[in-house]
Design an enzyme around this catalytic site. Structure first.
Site, mmCIF file in Angstrom:
data_model
loop_
_atom_site.group_PDB
_atom_site.id
_atom_site.type_symbol
_atom_site.label_atom_id
_atom_site.label_comp_id
_atom_site.label_asym_id
_atom_site.label_seq_id
_atom_site.Cartn_x
_atom_site.Cartn_y
_atom_site.Cartn_z
ATOM 1 N N CYS A 60 44.128 32.714 48.834
ATOM 2 C CA CYS A 60 42.698 32.630 49.125
ATOM 3 C C CYS A 60 42.466 33.212 50.515
ATOM 4 C CB CYS A 60 42.245 31.186 48.987
ATOM 5 S SG CYS A 60 41.470 30.480 50.414
ATOM 6 N N GLU A 61 41.499 34.117 50.594
ATOM 7 C CA GLU A 61 41.307 34.833 51.859
ATOM 8 C C GLU A 61 40.655 33.959 52.933
ATOM 9 O OE1 GLU A 61 39.028 38.220 50.698
ATOM 10 O OE2 GLU A 61 37.107 37.205 50.888
ATOM 11 N N HIS A 62 40.128 32.813 52.549
ATOM 12 C CA HIS A 62 39.493 31.942 53.537
ATOM 13 C C HIS A 62 40.482 31.042 54.256
ATOM 14 C CE1 HIS A 62 35.994 32.525 50.572
ATOM 15 N NE2 HIS A 62 35.876 33.380 51.564
ATOM 16 N N HIS A 63 41.557 30.641 53.563
ATOM 17 C CA HIS A 63 42.506 29.691 54.145
ATOM 18 C C HIS A 63 43.945 30.193 54.139
ATOM 19 C CE1 HIS A 63 39.075 27.286 52.537
ATOM 20 N NE2 HIS A 63 39.180 26.709 53.733
ATOM 21 N N GLN A 109 38.654 34.257 43.877
ATOM 22 C CA GLN A 109 38.856 34.331 42.428
ATOM 23 C C GLN A 109 37.791 35.197 41.735
ATOM 24 O OE1 GLN A 109 39.605 30.543 40.538
ATOM 25 N NE2 GLN A 109 38.973 31.307 38.544
ATOM 26 N N HIS A 115 43.183 25.896 43.191
ATOM 27 C CA HIS A 115 43.175 26.369 44.578
ATOM 28 C C HIS A 115 43.771 25.306 45.487
ATOM 29 C CE1 HIS A 115 40.382 29.904 44.051
ATOM 30 N NE2 HIS A 115 40.353 29.310 42.876
ATOM 31 N N CYS A 156 43.678 25.151 48.620
ATOM 32 C CA CYS A 156 42.765 24.743 49.691
ATOM 33 C C CYS A 156 41.833 23.625 49.216
ATOM 34 C CB CYS A 156 41.984 25.932 50.246
ATOM 35 S SG CYS A 156 41.017 26.843 49.047
HETATM 36 ZN ZN LIG Z 1 40.452 28.594 50.316
#
Ligand SMILES: [Zn+2]
Length: 172
Positions: free
Chosen positions: A63-66, A104, A132, A134
């Site tokens: 996941c590119e955020h976490h 996703q 996920h 995260c």
């Molecule tokens: Zn994430």
């Protein structure tokens, strides 16, 4: 990072960890070096056919955020327009796009777009079911929550009969 956690980066178990972590991250993002059009070389065949489904392609992504993993299954369906693709190539396409920093929703569309571009089929459907980390390891801690995304085009989007056949085969 190790110092921020309050641990000692010089202790035995951690000395090589930054290098190992860098190597692991490069490995997990090697999809950036894949060109899906090259991946399918010599595996496109001139065949007529009806709906094709490749189900349960396992994937791992970040996941590119976490920068935490999300993992699950990709299901692909398409209706050929005179061209079909060797079945193992769908897994290679899924891998090329999942081994990048992703969300996703975008992964779903990128896999569909690649098939669209390679085969110009009469319709494409991509469904992804994923967990996920995260979500399950931090924040809301929803253990077992599964996120489903879908992207459809052509007959698989617009023709009710074709779409129903896709779902019937998928859930069989
Ligand atoms: Zn994430």
């Amino acid at each position: 990072m190790i110092e921020c956690f309050g641990d000692n980066p010089d202790r035995e178990g951690l000395v090589l960890t930054p290098a190992r972590y860098a190597t692991a991250m490069l490995d997990l993002t090697k999809g950036y070096f894949d060109n899906p059009t090259d991946l399918v070389n010599n595996a496109i065949f001139n065949e007529d056919g009806q709906l094709v489904i490749v189900k349960d392609i396992n994937f791992f992504s970040l996941c590119e955020h976490h920068l935490l993993p999300f993992v699950g299954k990709i299901h692909i369906g398409y209706i050929p327009n005179g061209k079909v693709l060797g079945l193992s190539k769908f897994a290679r396409i899924a891998e090329a796009y999942s081994q990048r920093l992703q969300v996703q929703e975008r992964l779903t569309k990128e896999v569909a777009d690649a098939i669209e571009k390679i085969l110009t089929p009469l319709g494409v459907a991509v469904i992804i079911e994923a967990t996920h980390f995260c979500m399950i390891m931090r924040g809301v801690k929803k253990l077992g929550a599964v996120t489903k995304t879908a992207w459809m085009s052509g007959l698989l989007k617009n023709d009710t009969g074709a779409r129903e056949e896709f779902y019937a085969l998928l859930n069989h």
